[in-house]
Scaffold this motif. Structure first.
Motif, PDB file in Angstrom:
ATOM      1  N   PRO A   1      -2.549   2.468   3.804  1.00 27.96           N
ATOM      2  CA  PRO A   1      -1.464   1.602   3.304  1.00 27.96           C
ATOM      3  C   PRO A   1      -0.452   2.385   2.480  1.00 27.96           C
ATOM      4  O   PRO A   1      -0.786   3.389   1.837  1.00 27.96           O
ATOM      5  N   LEU A   2       0.789   1.923   2.505  1.00 28.98           N
ATOM      6  CA  LEU A   2       1.840   2.495   1.673  1.00 28.98           C
ATOM      7  C   LEU A   2       1.838   1.829   0.295  1.00 28.98           C
ATOM      8  O   LEU A   2       1.435   0.672   0.165  1.00 28.98           O
ATOM      9  N   PRO A   3       2.284   2.521  -0.741  1.00 28.29           N
ATOM     10  CA  PRO A   3       2.299   1.921  -2.080  1.00 28.29           C
ATOM     11  C   PRO A   3       3.373   0.854  -2.202  1.00 28.29           C
ATOM     12  O   PRO A   3       4.482   1.002  -1.671  1.00 28.29           O
ATOM     13  N   ASP A   4       3.047  -0.237  -2.888  1.00 27.23           N
ATOM     14  CA  ASP A   4       3.994  -1.332  -3.097  1.00 27.23           C
ATOM     15  C   ASP A   4       4.701  -1.168  -4.444  1.00 27.23           C
ATOM     16  O   ASP A   4       4.063  -0.859  -5.459  1.00 27.23           O
ATOM     17  N   ALA A   5       5.999  -1.402  -4.454  1.00 32.57           N
ATOM     18  CA  ALA A   5       6.741  -1.428  -5.706  1.00 32.57           C
ATOM     19  C   ALA A   5       6.418  -2.720  -6.457  1.00 32.57           C
ATOM     20  O   ALA A   5       6.176  -3.770  -5.847  1.00 32.57           O
TER      21      ALA A   5
ATOM     22  N   ARG B   1       8.991  -4.186  -0.304  1.00 37.85           N
ATOM     23  CA  ARG B   1       7.752  -3.500  -0.671  1.00 37.85           C
ATOM     24  C   ARG B   1       8.019  -2.094  -1.220  1.00 37.85           C
ATOM     25  O   ARG B   1       7.291  -1.610  -2.083  1.00 37.85           O
ATOM     26  N   SER B   2       9.066  -1.442  -0.718  1.00 39.87           N
ATOM     27  CA  SER B   2       9.388  -0.097  -1.199  1.00 39.87           C
ATOM     28  C   SER B   2      10.202  -0.125  -2.479  1.00 39.87           C
ATOM     29  O   SER B   2      10.202   0.841  -3.252  1.00 39.87           O
ATOM     30  N   GLY B   3      10.922  -1.226  -2.678  1.00 40.38           N
ATOM     31  CA  GLY B   3      11.810  -1.325  -3.831  1.00 40.38           C
ATOM     32  C   GLY B   3      13.230  -0.908  -3.519  1.00 40.38           C
ATOM     33  O   GLY B   3      14.113  -1.021  -4.373  1.00 40.38           O
ATOM     34  N   ALA B   4      13.486  -0.423  -2.295  1.00 41.61           N
ATOM     35  CA  ALA B   4      14.837  -0.009  -1.896  1.00 41.61           C
ATOM     36  C   ALA B   4      15.530  -1.185  -1.218  1.00 41.61           C
ATOM     37  O   ALA B   4      15.711  -1.218   0.002  1.00 41.61           O
ATOM     38  N   VAL B   5      15.926  -2.168  -2.006  1.00 43.12           N
ATOM     39  CA  VAL B   5      16.431  -3.431  -1.464  1.00 43.12           C
ATOM     40  C   VAL B   5      17.821  -3.280  -0.878  1.00 43.12           C
ATOM     41  O   VAL B   5      18.160  -3.908   0.123  1.00 43.12           O
ATOM     42  N   GLY B   6      18.650  -2.444  -1.469  1.00 42.27           N
ATOM     43  CA  GLY B   6      20.009  -2.280  -0.970  1.00 42.27           C
ATOM     44  C   GLY B   6      20.973  -3.193  -1.687  1.00 42.27           C
ATOM     45  O   GLY B   6      21.071  -3.166  -2.916  1.00 42.27           O
ATOM     46  N   VAL B   7      21.679  -4.045  -0.941  1.00 37.80           N
ATOM     47  CA  VAL B   7      22.721  -4.896  -1.517  1.00 37.80           C
ATOM     48  C   VAL B   7      22.112  -6.206  -2.023  1.00 37.80           C
ATOM     49  O   VAL B   7      21.315  -6.837  -1.327  1.00 37.80           O
ATOM     50  N   PHE B   8      22.492  -6.590  -3.231  1.00 36.33           N
ATOM     51  CA  PHE B   8      22.050  -7.860  -3.820  1.00 36.33           C
ATOM     52  C   PHE B   8      23.229  -8.828  -3.875  1.00 36.33           C
ATOM     53  O   PHE B   8      24.378  -8.408  -4.028  1.00 36.33           O
TER      54      PHE B   8
ATOM     55  N   LEU C   1      -2.875  -7.057   7.510  1.00 43.04           N
ATOM     56  CA  LEU C   1      -2.622  -5.809   8.224  1.00 43.04           C
ATOM     57  C   LEU C   1      -1.979  -4.776   7.307  1.00 43.04           C
ATOM     58  O   LEU C   1      -2.346  -3.595   7.318  1.00 43.04           O
ATOM     59  N   TRP C   2      -1.003  -5.218   6.519  1.00 41.27           N
ATOM     60  CA  TRP C   2      -0.301  -4.299   5.626  1.00 41.27           C
ATOM     61  C   TRP C   2      -1.268  -3.639   4.643  1.00 41.27           C
ATOM     62  O   TRP C   2      -1.178  -2.432   4.381  1.00 41.27           O
ATOM     63  N   ASP C   3      -2.171  -4.407   4.100  1.00 42.03           N
ATOM     64  CA  ASP C   3      -3.124  -3.871   3.134  1.00 42.03           C
ATOM     65  C   ASP C   3      -4.058  -2.831   3.742  1.00 42.03           C
ATOM     66  O   ASP C   3      -4.710  -2.073   3.025  1.00 42.03           O
TER      67      ASP C   3
END
Length: 532
Positions: free
Chosen positions: A35-39, A82-89, A392-394
């Motif tokens: 699994p990848l780390p969650d922000a 999940r990565s924290g790289a949301v982009g535009v808000f 699945l993600w976990d």
């Protein structure tokens, strides 16, 4: 409260943690994964920039409100959150409670040159609600406080709802009056009736109740040019249907504030059933005969061999499944079997007749009944599939879907071709993909094709997104090649926009753009979605 970075509510326990057997099954198919780390929420909130809009009683500038309305439920949205790289808000979020408040918001936005995004349940899987960076501030208008059954004409069977009413609330309010809308998309728990109209949605029981375009009788739309009221008439030959102008327009021309929908009395009886056909070919022949005979079923789903195999492996109760498979094999549905799920809904007499006639057709094609348990299991789990992404993600895996609809003459080759292209899309990386397919919405002319695919996450978020982009492109290009629609039930949004011209043609795209520009000359309404 709704999860900020996944499906469902924060206190929802339906996360589908993978069992040890299911995980071994998946590892055997496509390999082990990590699994990848969650922000964290706190980390992502710290990345929300200052708003470009001044404080105002009309909207909220709260960072968490803006984060929770920045993305939908597509896999790229999931990876961004999940990565924290949301982009535009969005710069602000408004929560109107009436058509009049929506009108005031649009007038204010027009005067200040603010982009506007209509937000229902936030369930978009193709980028409908994601802000674009075009230099202008962005105001997201959350419709979910407009969630009441406003009126019910029992004689004409027309119900008027606030456009922000979510599926369970639609049905709960109608049930107290003895009625149902019967529209059950996979996103039913969270999606709204206005969103269904705006994205041209289809529900699981569309065989009985129809798609949303059959249910949408009229309503009210607030536009930058003014208010448009669409009256309800049973049918009309008075020129083009204005209802159709707004079905599937994804907030590009205005905001639907009230929906007048055709409802029906609650059915006397309803049940779901499962049987198996010996092969995919016999199953296809059977379901085509059933739907073209206009059988009074409420839903059908035909899983191909790989999906049938996958569902039985992941169902749990290994001993029960082993006994079932032995029984089916003795009856002629062996290793190549496919699963057929169907529902009967209506009066007692209608259900008895439909069940009897369906079983007769199925028997002629080698269909084997499996008893009541699997049908009840499907009914119990019918809205739980979105939660599978969490489990699945976990374990280090990602899951997504592609869907289309196509004429019967091309269904066999299209179903096989789309699945094969997705399965092989990561072969240049040496990565295996587990893809499987079902038909889930049926018409006399053809059927939808719904392909699910599971793949391993990469070593980081960028690699994982790049893998998804390959898989998405492979599926979309196959759909176009076989002549299917780029979207049967999820709309166009951002992710499907570049494939739309293959279906509409150059002149068709120009016509849609002209209509959009009529209602939105400055391109403020959900820019970048549907058409350029």
């Amino acid at each position: 409260m709704k999860r900020w970075n996944g499906w469902g509510d924060d206190d929802n326990a339906l996360d589908y943690e993978l069992s040890a057997a299911a995980l071994r099954f998946l590892e055997g198919l496509i390999g082990e994964s990590k699994p990848l780390p969650d922000a964290s929420l706190e980390h992502v909130l710290a990345t929300v920039p200052a708003s470009r809009l001044p404080p105002d009683d009309l909207y909220s500038l709260d960072a968490e409100d803006r984060l929770r309305h920045a993305r939908g439920q597509s896999l790229p949205d999931w990876l961004a959150l999940r990565s924290g790289a949301v982009g535009v808000f969005p710069d602000a979020v408004a929560f109107p409670r009436s058509t009049e408040e929506v009108r005031s918001l649009l007038q204010m936005a027009n005067e200040r040159q603010i982009d506007i995004i209509a937000y229902g349940g936030g369930t978009s899987v193709v980028g409908h609600i994601n802000p674009e960076e075009d230099g202008r501030p962005v105001l997201t208008i959350d419709m979910t406080r407009m969630d009441q059954l406003m009126s019910l004409d029992k004689e004409s069977q027309i119900a008027t709802f606030g456009a922000g009413t979510i599926g369970p609330r639609v049905e709960a309010q109608l049930k107290t009056e003895g009625y149902t809308l019967g529209h059950y998309p996979q996103s039913w728990e969270l999606s709204t009736i206005g969103g269904w109209v705006a994205s041209r949605s289809s529900g699981q029981q569309s065989l009985r109740y129809g798609r949303i375009e059959q249910m949408f009788a009229g309503g009210r739309i607030e536009t930058l040019k003014g208010t448009l009221d669409i009256p309800t008439v049973p049918a009309s030959s008075a020129g083009p249907d204005v209802r159709e102008f707004f079905l599937g327009t994804e907030g590009r021309m205005g905001i639907i504030t009230e929906v007048k929908a055709r409802v029906t009395p609650l059915p006397e009886q309803e049940s779901f059933h499962v049987l198996f056909f010996p092969t995919w070919e016999t199953g296809l022949a059977a379901v085509r005969e059933i739907v073209q005979s206009k059988m009074q079923l409420s839903m059908m789903r035909l899983s191909n061999q790989i999906e049938t195999f996958t569902q039985l492996r992941l169902a749990g109760g290994a001993q029960v499944i082993t006994l079932l498979e032995k029984y089916l094999s003795l009856r002629g549905a062996g290793d190549n079997k496919v699963m057929f799920t169907f529902g009967v809904t209506g009066s007692k007499g209608q259900c008895q007749s439909a069940l009897k006639l369906t079983r007769q057709i199925a028997k002629r094609h080698g269909g084997v009944g499996a008893g009541p348990a699997l049908g009840k299991k499907w009914e119990h789990s019918r809205f739980r599939s979105p939660y599978l992404r969490h489990g699945l993600w976990d374990s280090g895996y990602a899951v997504d879907t592609m869907e289309t609809a196509i004429d019967w003459v091309r269904v066999p080759e299209a179903a096989a071709g789309i699945q094969a292209d997705i399965t092989n899309a990561l072969s240049d990386e040496g990565e295996a993909v587990h893809a499987f397919t079902h038909l889930s919405h049926f018409y006399g002319q053809g059927s939808s094709i719904y392909t699910t695919y599971i793949f391993r996450c990469g070593s980081d978020y960028e690699t994982t997104l790049a893998r998804w982009e390959k898989l998405k492109a492979a599926g979309a290009e196959a759909i176009v090649r076989f002549g299917g629609t780029i979207s049967h039930q999820h709309g166009v949004g951002k992710d499907h926009a570049k494939y739309l011209s293959a279906e509409k043609g150059e002149l068709g795209i120009e016509a849609i753009q002209t209509l959009v520009e009529l209602f939105d000359p400055q391109q403020q309404m959900n820019p970048g979605k549907l058409v350029p």
